[in-house]
Design a protein around this motif. Structure first.
Motif, PDB file in Angstrom:
ATOM      1  N   CYS A  31       0.817  -1.218   0.000  1.00  7.89           N
ATOM      2  CA  CYS A  31       0.000   0.000   0.000  1.00  7.89           C
ATOM      3  C   CYS A  31       0.848   1.263   0.000  1.00  7.89           C
ATOM      4  N   THR A  33       3.738   1.540  -1.903  1.00  8.51           N
ATOM      5  CA  THR A  33       4.516   1.630  -3.133  1.00  8.51           C
ATOM      6  C   THR A  33       3.699   2.361  -4.180  1.00  8.51           C
ATOM      7  N   PRO A  34       4.349   3.039  -5.111  1.00  6.19           N
ATOM      8  CA  PRO A  34       3.586   3.751  -6.148  1.00  6.19           C
ATOM      9  C   PRO A  34       2.662   2.821  -6.938  1.00  6.19           C
ATOM     10  N   GLN A  37      -0.368   1.893  -4.805  1.00  5.61           N
ATOM     11  CA  GLN A  37      -1.324   2.987  -4.688  1.00  5.61           C
ATOM     12  C   GLN A  37      -2.108   3.181  -5.987  1.00  5.61           C
ATOM     13  N   ALA A  38      -1.434   3.017  -7.122  1.00  8.22           N
ATOM     14  CA  ALA A  38      -2.126   3.141  -8.407  1.00  8.22           C
ATOM     15  C   ALA A  38      -3.160   2.035  -8.567  1.00  8.22           C
ATOM     16  N   LYS A  41      -6.240   2.631  -6.501  1.00  7.90           N
ATOM     17  CA  LYS A  41      -7.169   3.603  -7.097  1.00  7.90           C
ATOM     18  C   LYS A  41      -7.939   2.967  -8.252  1.00  7.90           C
ATOM     19  N   ASP A  72      -1.336  12.645  -9.077  1.00 13.94           N
ATOM     20  CA  ASP A  72      -1.380  11.398  -8.303  1.00 13.94           C
ATOM     21  C   ASP A  72      -0.020  10.706  -8.343  1.00 13.94           C
ATOM     22  N   TRP A  76       2.611   9.865  -5.307  1.00 12.58           N
ATOM     23  CA  TRP A  76       2.925   8.515  -4.881  1.00 12.58           C
ATOM     24  C   TRP A  76       4.420   8.290  -4.798  1.00 12.58           C
TER      25      TRP A  76
END
Length: 79
Positions: A31, A33-34, A37-38, A41, A72, A76
Motif C-alpha cells: 500500500c 509503493t507507487p 497505490q495506483a 485507485k 497522483d 505517490w
C-alpha cells in the motif's frame, strides 16, 4: 532451491561470489509503493463500476486508468 525473503542470505552470498552487488530492499507494504497505490485507485474505480460483461469491463478499465493524474503519480513517488 527457492528462497523466501527471510531466507535470502544464501542467494546474497552467491551473488557476491559472482562479483554482483546484492541490495536488500526495505520491507514496505504494497500500500506504500507507487504501483500499489495506483492499483488501489484502479480497483476502487472498478468496484464502483461493477462491470459484469467484457465490454463494460474494458470500458471501466479505460475509465479507471483515466482517473490517475500526473499529480497522483508525483504524489505517490514523494509520499
Amino acid at each position: 532451491m527457492l528462497y523466501g525473503v527471510r531466507e535470502a542470505e544464501p542467494v546474497g552470498l552467491l551473488a557476491g561470489g559472482a562479483k554482483c552487488r546484492w541490495v536488500y530492499l526495505p520491507a514496505y507494504p504494497p500500500c506504500f509503493t507507487p504501483s500499489g497505490q495506483a492499483f488501489s485507485k484502479i480497483k476502487t474505480s472498478l468496484r464502483r463500476t461493477a462491470a459484469r460483461t467484457r465490454e463494460t469491463l474494458e470500458e471501466a478499465i479505460a475509465a479507471a486508468l483515466a482517473t490517475i493524474t500526473a499529480t497522483d503519480a508525483a504524489g505517490w513517488f514523494t509520499a
